[in-house]
Design a protein around this motif. Structure first.
Motif, PDB file in Angstrom:
ATOM      1  N   ASN A  61       0.763  -1.155  -0.116  1.00  9.83           N
ATOM      2  CA  ASN A  61      -0.527  -0.613   0.265  1.00  9.83           C
ATOM      3  C   ASN A  61       0.532   1.483  -0.043  1.00  9.83           C
ATOM      4  O   ASN A  61       0.731   1.865  -1.053  1.00  9.83           O
ATOM      5  N   ARG A 106      -8.489   7.850  -4.058  1.00  7.84           N
ATOM      6  CA  ARG A 106      -7.974   6.234  -4.056  1.00  7.84           C
ATOM      7  C   ARG A 106      -8.431   5.700  -5.986  1.00  7.84           C
ATOM      8  O   ARG A 106      -7.757   5.450  -6.855  1.00  7.84           O
ATOM      9  N   ARG A 137      -3.132   6.654  -2.892  1.00  8.69           N
ATOM     10  CA  ARG A 137      -3.054   5.289  -1.551  1.00  8.69           C
ATOM     11  C   ARG A 137      -2.391   5.887  -0.287  1.00  8.69           C
ATOM     12  O   ARG A 137      -3.184   5.555   0.319  1.00  8.69           O
ATOM     13  N   CYS A 146      -5.130   0.954   0.640  1.00 12.16           N
ATOM     14  CA  CYS A 146      -5.239   2.225   1.261  1.00 12.16           C
ATOM     15  C   CYS A 146      -3.365   2.826   2.446  1.00 12.16           C
ATOM     16  O   CYS A 146      -3.955   1.692   3.238  1.00 12.16           O
TER      17      CYS A 146
END
Ligand code: SF4
Length: 429
Positions: free
Chosen positions: A25, A90, A95, A120
């Motif tokens: 992420n 997003r 992210r 995220c």
């Protein structure tokens, strides 16, 4: 041999799920979002890869120099509003999200928010005092969170700087709860006159390493807000000392050191000016950065955050005006330009206290991270490489000509001692 040591420390101390989310992420996700940021920029569209969101104004501390309305009635971005902002960002490749306050752990739905965005990554700017073992364990299970805990000095300095009792110990208890639960955890300090000699030392960083801390971030005190405390601000020589220290320690200690004011060549930059980051206030106001508390747009606008920011002439003008006038901080160096930009766009004061303009008018120009001729390039290849690709000025200063920089006019107010008498007390972030 710094990198293997940093990796080894993380593998030994962090929870596997936290490591996995940090790689995918944060690492890969954020790298991709910076690439998208650069692609958009080429077509003249600016949407920050790093969105900083102050989810509420409330805080349990009252720090010197804080620009947030911590003593005002509670304002918080509703959960569904936050989800809309994050989902829209997003969908456009972001992210990474920085969650600020006030004190984010006073936001009751904080965990609910993070649960809803598993791919995220959230960096939570916190004083750590409300992080219990139970809370830290919940965050560990989610894995996509890193607490960045602010420590502002020794016990005495912490109580003084943060307007509380037993401040340091309560913060350290929260820090240990995070480390004991295997969270990737950082420590931030806003360096100022009362803590620079204590905390800008290798011994302090070694103590953090021994405690299990994974990274550190030295901010430099911004004398802004209702209680400006100019006496705490660092001198240009001290700002240079901070830069030199960070570059040296990056090549020496197994601790990641973050900064947001210099590129790989050591050239100063402003993340607001490059467009890589912008801020959303606790009332949902879209602001150029956390200390520029003026706005023309709301992040809760039905157009969505992407359209709202990419179409904002206010943000565009702020970036471009700052880029033409300094590589440093337009607020510190040119408060007069901040005032004229706000007036040009008839922007609103996005504070709850509604004294942002009088605060700007009371400020006298002062130095910031831009100290021409004192550039200190990164020593360590990893920081040089990472910054040369993912964190530099992205060409924002192509029209900047240092020889054309005019000295900022002294504001009327600067001749009197009005700086310390703006009528409101607040805490720092
Ligand atoms: S305007 Fe100043 S405080 Fe805001 S991002 Fe730029 S350098 Fe930082």
């Amino acid at each position: 041999m710094i990198i293997p040591q940093i990796v080894y420390r993380a593998l030994k101390t962090a929870d596997p799920e936290c490591l996995r989310k940090a790689v995918f992420n944060l690492g890969i996700g954020t790298a991709r979002s910076v690439v998208k940021f650069k692609q958009r920029m080429k077509r003249g569209e600016y949407f920050p890869a790093f969105l900083y969101i102050s989810i509420l104004n409330s805080c349990n501390l009252r720090c010197q120099g804080c620009w947030v309305d911590v003593d005002k009635p509670r304002e918080a971005i509703p959960l569904d509003g936050l989800n809309r902002i994050i989902n829209d960002a997003r969908e456009n490749g972001n992210r990474f999200f920085g969650l600020l306050g006030g004190e984010p752990f006073m936001y009751p739905e904080l965990i609910d928010l993070i649960v809803q965005h598993p791919d995220c990554y959230f960096q939570i700017f916190t004083n750590g005092q409300l992080i219990t073992d139970k809370k830290a364990n919940q965050l560990r299970q989610l894995g996509n969170v890193t607490p960045l805990i602010s420590i502002e000095g020794s016990e005495i300095v912490s109580n003084e700087r943060r307007g509380g009792k037993d401040v340091l110990n309560r913060t350290l208890r929260g820090l240990d709860a995070c480390l004991n639960n295997g969270l990737l955890t950082g420590v931030a300090t806003s360096l100022c006159q009362s803590n620079i000699d204590d905390l800008l030392r290798e011994e302090w960083l070694s103590k953090l390493i021994d405690r299990g801390v994974h990274y550190a971030w030295y901010h430099t005190y911004r004398p802004v807000g209702p209680q400006i405390n100019p006496q705490l601000a660092l001198t240009p020589e001290q700002l240079r000392r901070v830069r030199q220290f960070v570059v040296d320690m990056r090549a020496k200690l197994p601790l990641l050191l973050i900064d947001s004011y210099y590129d790989h060549k050591g050239q100063a930059l402003c993340p607001m000016t490059t467009g890589i980051s912008h801020h959303i206030s606790p009332t949902g106001a879209v602001e150029p950065c956390p200390i520029i508390q003026f706005s023309r747009e709301s992040a809760l606008d039905s157009r969505g955050i992407y359209k709202t920011m990419t179409k904002s002439s206010f943000l565009k003008d702020f970036r471009e005006t700052a880029a033409k006038n300094t590589r440093g901080c337009i607020v510190l160096e040119r408060p007069d330009l901040v005032q004229s930009l706000v007036e040009r766009h008839d922007a609103e004061d996005s504070t709850i206290r509604k004294t942002a303009m009088s605060e700007i008018q009371s400020m006298s120009p002062r130095p910031s991270q831009y100290i021409p001729g004192e550039e200190i390039p990164e020593k360590h290849w990893m920081y040089r490489l990472a910054k040369s690709i993912f964190f530099n000025d992205f060409g924002a200063y192509s029209e900047f000509d240092p020889s054309k920089v005019v000295a900022a006019p002294a504001s009327e107010a600067s001749n009197s001692d009005s700086e310390s008498s703006v009528d409101d007390s607040n805490a720092t972030v």
